[in-house]
Design an enzyme around this catalytic site. Structure first.
Site, PDB file in Angstrom:
ATOM      1  N   GLU A  87       0.835  -1.207   0.000  1.00 58.02           N
ATOM      2  CA  GLU A  87       0.000   0.000   0.000  1.00 58.02           C
ATOM      3  C   GLU A  87       0.870   1.258   0.000  1.00 58.02           C
ATOM      4  O   GLU A  87       0.554   2.250  -0.679  1.00 58.02           O
ATOM      5  CB  GLU A  87      -0.939  -0.003   1.207  1.00 58.02           C
ATOM      6  CG  GLU A  87      -1.906   1.153   1.241  1.00 58.02           C
ATOM      7  CD  GLU A  87      -2.873   1.183   0.065  1.00 58.02           C
ATOM      8  OE1 GLU A  87      -3.035   2.272  -0.524  1.00 58.02           O
ATOM      9  OE2 GLU A  87      -3.460   0.144  -0.266  1.00 58.02           O
ATOM     10  N   GLU A  94       1.425   6.477  -6.941  1.00 54.74           N
ATOM     11  CA  GLU A  94       0.313   7.362  -7.310  1.00 54.74           C
ATOM     12  C   GLU A  94       0.682   8.833  -7.140  1.00 54.74           C
ATOM     13  O   GLU A  94       0.374   9.658  -8.001  1.00 54.74           O
ATOM     14  CB  GLU A  94      -0.925   7.030  -6.478  1.00 54.74           C
ATOM     15  CG  GLU A  94      -1.616   5.768  -6.917  1.00 54.74           C
ATOM     16  CD  GLU A  94      -2.886   5.488  -6.140  1.00 54.74           C
ATOM     17  OE1 GLU A  94      -3.166   6.206  -5.146  1.00 54.74           O
ATOM     18  OE2 GLU A  94      -3.598   4.560  -6.520  1.00 54.74           O
TER      19      GLU A  94
END
Length: 140
Positions: A87, A94
């Protein structure tokens, strides 16, 4: 307390032999500050990160209640760590992509989707391990 060698260390190019020789405890502790700052930012800004971390803590507490063996507990801990690490990498990717390509592009979206798929795969694998371990304890 500021490391007196910090400025000298920061001025050395990454990968230089001088920087590699300047391995001391203060430099190592200083690098942990960056990691801690990144973790705090991810926890404060990313809902999925909080979900994964809370779920992991709940599962580990449940493993303690069910008296998992050290090996079972370690396996769960490693699986949860992999999900949280995935994550974090997904979030870093991102953020970097959003900064570098603020406009929409199909390949950029595909890269983000693949990174999210890595997190999903890690979470599914961890869920399977959890089901197998908890199932064993619940059946007995």
């Amino acid at each position: 307390m500021k490391n007196p060698h910090q400025d000298q260390f920061e001025a050395q190019p990454i990968g230089s032999p001088e920087r590699a020789r300047t391995a001391d405890i203060w430099r190592t502790l200083y690098s942990f500050r960056h990691a801690g700052r990144g973790l705090v930012w991810a926890l404060s800004s990313q809902a999925n990160m909080r979900v994964h971390l809370v779920a992991g803590v709940v599962v580990l507490v449940a493993a303690l209640i069910f008296r998992f063996s050290a090996i079972e507990f370690a396996l769960l801990f490693v699986c949860i760590s992999i999900v949280v690490a995935a994550e974090l990498v997904n979030t870093a990717l991102e953020v970097l992509i959003d900064y570098a390509w603020p406009e929409r592009a199909p390949m950029v979206g595909r890269a983000k989707d693949v990174a999210a798929a890595a997190v999903l795969l890690a979470a599914i694998g961890t869920a399977v391990v959890g089901i197998l371990l908890f199932g064993r304890h619940l059946v007995h």
